[in-house]
Design a protein around this motif. Structure first.
Motif, PDB file in Angstrom:
ATOM      1  N   PRO A  45       0.819  -1.224   0.000  1.00 45.37           N
ATOM      2  CA  PRO A  45       0.000   0.000   0.000  1.00 45.37           C
ATOM      3  C   PRO A  45       0.851   1.273   0.000  1.00 45.37           C
ATOM      4  O   PRO A  45       0.493   2.267  -0.657  1.00 45.37           O
ATOM      5  CB  PRO A  45      -0.811  -0.122   1.300  1.00 45.37           C
ATOM      6  N   MET A  46       1.991   1.253   0.694  1.00 48.50           N
ATOM      7  CA  MET A  46       2.911   2.401   0.697  1.00 48.50           C
ATOM      8  C   MET A  46       3.362   2.710  -0.727  1.00 48.50           C
ATOM      9  O   MET A  46       3.347   3.865  -1.191  1.00 48.50           O
ATOM     10  CB  MET A  46       4.126   2.039   1.572  1.00 48.50           C
ATOM     11  N   ALA A  47       3.722   1.673  -1.458  1.00 40.52           N
ATOM     12  CA  ALA A  47       4.183   1.846  -2.838  1.00 40.52           C
ATOM     13  C   ALA A  47       3.057   2.362  -3.720  1.00 40.52           C
ATOM     14  O   ALA A  47       3.251   3.262  -4.543  1.00 40.52           O
ATOM     15  CB  ALA A  47       4.707   0.507  -3.377  1.00 40.52           C
ATOM     16  N   ARG A  48       1.861   1.799  -3.513  1.00 41.11           N
ATOM     17  CA  ARG A  48       0.719   2.184  -4.336  1.00 41.11           C
ATOM     18  C   ARG A  48       0.319   3.637  -4.087  1.00 41.11           C
ATOM     19  O   ARG A  48       0.064   4.393  -5.011  1.00 41.11           O
ATOM     20  CB  ARG A  48      -0.479   1.263  -4.035  1.00 41.11           C
ATOM     21  N   LEU A  49       0.288   4.038  -2.813  1.00 46.52           N
ATOM     22  CA  LEU A  49      -0.126   5.410  -2.497  1.00 46.52           C
ATOM     23  C   LEU A  49       0.927   6.408  -2.982  1.00 46.52           C
ATOM     24  O   LEU A  49       0.591   7.469  -3.519  1.00 46.52           O
ATOM     25  CB  LEU A  49      -0.379   5.568  -0.990  1.00 46.52           C
ATOM     26  N   ALA A  50       2.201   6.066  -2.816  1.00 42.52           N
ATOM     27  CA  ALA A  50       3.269   6.960  -3.300  1.00 42.52           C
ATOM     28  C   ALA A  50       3.146   7.144  -4.809  1.00 42.52           C
ATOM     29  O   ALA A  50       3.266   8.260  -5.332  1.00 42.52           O
ATOM     30  CB  ALA A  50       4.638   6.397  -2.931  1.00 42.52           C
TER      31      ALA A  50
ATOM     32  N   THR B 176       0.250  14.455  -8.840  1.00 45.17           N
ATOM     33  CA  THR B 176       0.863  15.786  -8.697  1.00 45.17           C
ATOM     34  C   THR B 176       1.867  16.073  -9.807  1.00 45.17           C
ATOM     35  O   THR B 176       2.250  17.228 -10.017  1.00 45.17           O
ATOM     36  CB  THR B 176       1.641  15.914  -7.363  1.00 45.17           C
ATOM     37  N   GLY B 177       2.358  15.036 -10.466  1.00 43.32           N
ATOM     38  CA  GLY B 177       3.451  15.209 -11.418  1.00 43.32           C
ATOM     39  C   GLY B 177       4.787  15.387 -10.711  1.00 43.32           C
ATOM     40  O   GLY B 177       5.801  15.709 -11.339  1.00 43.32           O
ATOM     41  N   LEU B 178       4.814  15.188  -9.388  1.00 45.36           N
ATOM     42  CA  LEU B 178       6.067  15.295  -8.640  1.00 45.36           C
ATOM     43  C   LEU B 178       6.684  13.906  -8.510  1.00 45.36           C
ATOM     44  O   LEU B 178       6.144  12.922  -9.008  1.00 45.36           O
ATOM     45  CB  LEU B 178       5.810  15.942  -7.276  1.00 45.36           C
ATOM     46  N   SER B 179       7.822  13.847  -7.814  1.00 49.66           N
ATOM     47  CA  SER B 179       8.620  12.632  -7.955  1.00 49.66           C
ATOM     48  C   SER B 179       8.650  11.716  -6.724  1.00 49.66           C
ATOM     49  O   SER B 179       8.495  10.514  -6.843  1.00 49.66           O
ATOM     50  CB  SER B 179      10.017  13.071  -8.396  1.00 49.66           C
ATOM     51  N   ASP B 180       8.825  12.303  -5.517  1.00 47.49           N
ATOM     52  CA  ASP B 180       9.040  11.458  -4.335  1.00 47.49           C
ATOM     53  C   ASP B 180       8.027  11.754  -3.237  1.00 47.49           C
ATOM     54  O   ASP B 180       7.705  12.909  -2.973  1.00 47.49           O
ATOM     55  CB  ASP B 180      10.443  11.698  -3.775  1.00 47.49           C
ATOM     56  N   VAL B 181       7.577  10.689  -2.564  1.00 49.96           N
ATOM     57  CA  VAL B 181       6.523  10.820  -1.558  1.00 49.96           C
ATOM     58  C   VAL B 181       6.986  10.227  -0.234  1.00 49.96           C
ATOM     59  O   VAL B 181       7.435   9.083  -0.178  1.00 49.96           O
ATOM     60  CB  VAL B 181       5.240  10.082  -2.029  1.00 49.96           C
TER      61      VAL B 181
ATOM     62  N   GLY C  54     -10.374  10.120   7.391  1.00 46.79           N
ATOM     63  CA  GLY C  54     -10.726   9.883   8.798  1.00 46.79           C
ATOM     64  C   GLY C  54      -9.655   9.119   9.565  1.00 46.79           C
ATOM     65  O   GLY C  54      -9.655   9.119  10.793  1.00 46.79           O
ATOM     66  N   VAL C  55      -8.755   8.457   8.868  1.00 48.43           N
ATOM     67  CA  VAL C  55      -7.652   7.792   9.565  1.00 48.43           C
ATOM     68  C   VAL C  55      -6.397   8.664   9.411  1.00 48.43           C
ATOM     69  O   VAL C  55      -6.290   9.445   8.466  1.00 48.43           O
ATOM     70  CB  VAL C  55      -7.372   6.361   9.039  1.00 48.43           C
ATOM     71  N   PRO C  56      -5.471   8.572  10.368  1.00 49.17           N
ATOM     72  CA  PRO C  56      -4.316   9.474  10.321  1.00 49.17           C
ATOM     73  C   PRO C  56      -3.272   9.055   9.292  1.00 49.17           C
ATOM     74  O   PRO C  56      -2.516   8.114   9.500  1.00 49.17           O
ATOM     75  CB  PRO C  56      -3.750   9.401  11.754  1.00 49.17           C
ATOM     76  N   ILE C  57      -3.284   9.767   8.169  1.00 52.61           N
ATOM     77  CA  ILE C  57      -2.186   9.627   7.218  1.00 52.61           C
ATOM     78  C   ILE C  57      -1.994  10.969   6.531  1.00 52.61           C
ATOM     79  O   ILE C  57      -2.951  11.699   6.293  1.00 52.61           O
ATOM     80  CB  ILE C  57      -2.405   8.482   6.207  1.00 52.61           C
ATOM     81  N   ALA C  58      -0.743  11.307   6.240  1.00 53.92           N
ATOM     82  CA  ALA C  58      -0.392  12.580   5.614  1.00 53.92           C
ATOM     83  C   ALA C  58       0.775  12.307   4.682  1.00 53.92           C
ATOM     84  O   ALA C  58       1.348  11.210   4.693  1.00 53.92           O
ATOM     85  CB  ALA C  58      -0.016  13.608   6.675  1.00 53.92           C
TER      86      ALA C  58
ATOM     87  N   MET D   4      -2.848   2.206   7.111  1.00 57.06           N
ATOM     88  CA  MET D   4      -3.264   3.570   6.808  1.00 57.06           C
ATOM     89  C   MET D   4      -3.066   3.878   5.319  1.00 57.06           C
ATOM     90  O   MET D   4      -3.907   4.533   4.694  1.00 57.06           O
ATOM     91  CB  MET D   4      -2.477   4.581   7.652  1.00 57.06           C
ATOM     92  N   ALA D   5      -1.983   3.401   4.748  1.00 52.35           N
ATOM     93  CA  ALA D   5      -1.719   3.672   3.323  1.00 52.35           C
ATOM     94  C   ALA D   5      -2.785   3.025   2.445  1.00 52.35           C
ATOM     95  O   ALA D   5      -3.182   3.585   1.416  1.00 52.35           O
ATOM     96  CB  ALA D   5      -0.328   3.185   2.942  1.00 52.35           C
ATOM     97  N   ALA D   6      -3.291   1.852   2.855  1.00 55.39           N
ATOM     98  CA  ALA D   6      -4.344   1.185   2.076  1.00 55.39           C
ATOM     99  C   ALA D   6      -5.603   2.051   2.055  1.00 55.39           C
ATOM    100  O   ALA D   6      -6.285   2.152   1.027  1.00 55.39           O
ATOM    101  CB  ALA D   6      -4.656  -0.192   2.669  1.00 55.39           C
ATOM    102  N   VAL D   7      -5.899   2.700   3.189  1.00 60.14           N
ATOM    103  CA  VAL D   7      -7.060   3.597   3.225  1.00 60.14           C
ATOM    104  C   VAL D   7      -6.805   4.807   2.328  1.00 60.14           C
ATOM    105  O   VAL D   7      -7.682   5.225   1.562  1.00 60.14           O
ATOM    106  CB  VAL D   7      -7.369   4.043   4.678  1.00 60.14           C
TER     107      VAL D   7
END
Ligand SMILES: *Cc1c(COP(=O)(O)O)cnc(C)c1O
Length: 388
Positions: A76-81, A88-93, A250-254, A280-283
């Motif tokens: 999920p971390m990879a997918r959300l990044a 955004t067209g940006l590179s790193d998350v 609603g869940v804490p992710i930024a 959290m990343a899956a959400v």
């Protein structure tokens, strides 16, 4: 009756109720009283309370993997990044847990970039009345009245200029400057927008001067204004974008999102125990996949227009002031009326609205709010205003 809450630290003046359940635009307290929620956790629950997509994402991911330590990649971390970089067209998350943490990361990244590329420069020009969070550095970056002398000594390096004043930015940028940081619409200040023209001018100026542009989309991002990110209205490309609030629904992710040219952290510079946890990343993935659908965003824009029209009619009828905003981030200016009192009266009638300034009400419903719920809100608000 609410004896069980007495060990909860008093950091905010909470009403004497305990919330127990939410569904869509509605919230219930322990006594069974129902509230129409136009705060939604401060523009956090962008799909309303307990939406099916979040329940499904939580359950499926919790069964598979809740946490594995940020020392390892997870899916999920990879997918959300990837989703955030693509959109955004940006590179790193960098994924983290709160808006303040994302902004703190943006400040660190800009300072690192300054140490590398601008001879040790570290100042970040920020906006009067801006809000970037409640850690020491993000409080210093904020321009909230009354915060100037809190928790001294302050983190240095955040000169302030008025929002919309290009000449002031020009004057404030010196060889010691690494970045300009701002919200496209100042949310906590009472929904004060930067104009699209000014954002374009500022983008041009920061490029000319060779400093970074950091856009805090924590409140305005993830569909809130009818585009996935508010800066898209101006057609600009920031160097760094921060996300929070709606990202987790609603869940804490930024998230801290950076252009390749700005992304200069080395191993050990940034981290955190909970960064990018699979659960959290899956959400976050489920939320972004839902919200980025153009039909979803068009509906937000249309319902935003509807909400603003209804509020304008009410405001004219009752002799109040301006209605402003974009999408479903909207404010109503009151005339000779204490907004906090109106918000309390509305609460008593079963309507949650927020009063960010003494004469300003703010509306941040679920992005899935219905026209019927907007109509019900206006009726409850009319009654609350008439009897205030
Ligand atoms: C809410 C907010 C923050 C802080 O986010 P937290 O999750 O409360 O730390 C930062 N910037 C803006 C624009 C916000 O609205």
């Amino acid at each position: 009756m609410n004896d069980d809450v007495r060990r909860v630290m008093k950091v905010v003046d909470r009403p004497p109720v305990v919330m127990v359940e939410g569904r869509g635009s509605w919230l219930w307290d322990r006594d069974g009283k129902k509230y129409l929620d136009f705060v939604q956790g401060w523009a956090v629950n962008c799909l309303g309370h307990s939406p099916r997509v979040i329940l499904d994402a939580l359950e499926a991911q919790a069964r598979r993997l809740i946490n594995c330590s940020p020392a390892y990649h997870n899916e999920p971390m990879a997918r959300l990044a990837t989703l955030l970089a693509d959109s955004t067209g940006l590179s790193d998350v960098f994924l983290c847990n709160s808006g303040a943490e994302a902004n703190e990361g943006a400040i660190k990244l800009a300072r690192k970039w300054g140490a590398r590329h601008r001879g040790g420069a570290f100042e970040i020009v920020t906006m009067q009345h801006g809000f970037h969070g409640r850690t020491l550095a993000t409080m210093a970056a904020s321009g909230k009245p009354g915060w100037g002398t809190l928790f001294e000594p302050k983190v240095p390096g955040f000169p302030k200029v008025p929002l919309g004043d290009l000449e002031a930015v020009k004057k404030a940028v010196t060889p010691a400057t690494v970045a300009v940081m701002l919200e496209p619409i100042q949310g906590e200040a009472g929904v004060i927008p930067a104009t699209d023209d000014w954002l374009r001018d500022l983008r041009r100026l920061t490029r000319q001067l060779g400093v970074l542009m950091i856009v805090d989309e924590i409140q305005t991002g993830i569909g809130r204004t009818g585009r996935l990110f508010a800066y898209e209205h101006a057609g600009i490309d920031p160097d760094i974008v921060t996300l929070g609030k709606g990202l987790g629904g609603g869940v804490p992710i930024a998230a801290l999102v950076a252009a390749e040219s700005a992304s200069c952290f080395e191993y050990g510079d940034q981290g955190g125990t909970f960064n990018g946890t699979p659960l959290m990343a899956a959400v976050g993935c489920a939320v972004v996949e839902t919200v980025r659908d153009p039909r979803f965003l068009d509906a937000v824009a249309a319902n935003g227009h509807y909400l603003m029209e209804r509020l304008r009619t009410l405001s004219t009828e009752l002799g109040h002031g301006e209605v402003r905003g974009r999408g479903l981030l909207v404010a109503l200016e009151l005339n000779e009326c204490d907004a906090a009192k109106v918000a309390r009266a509305a609460f008593d009638r079963g309507l949650l609205v927020n009063a960010p300034r003494p004469a300003t009400l703010r509306f941040m419903p679920s992005l899935t709010v219905s026209r019927d719920e907007i109509d019900q809100m206006v009726e409850l608000l009319r009654a609350s205003l008439k009897h205030e």
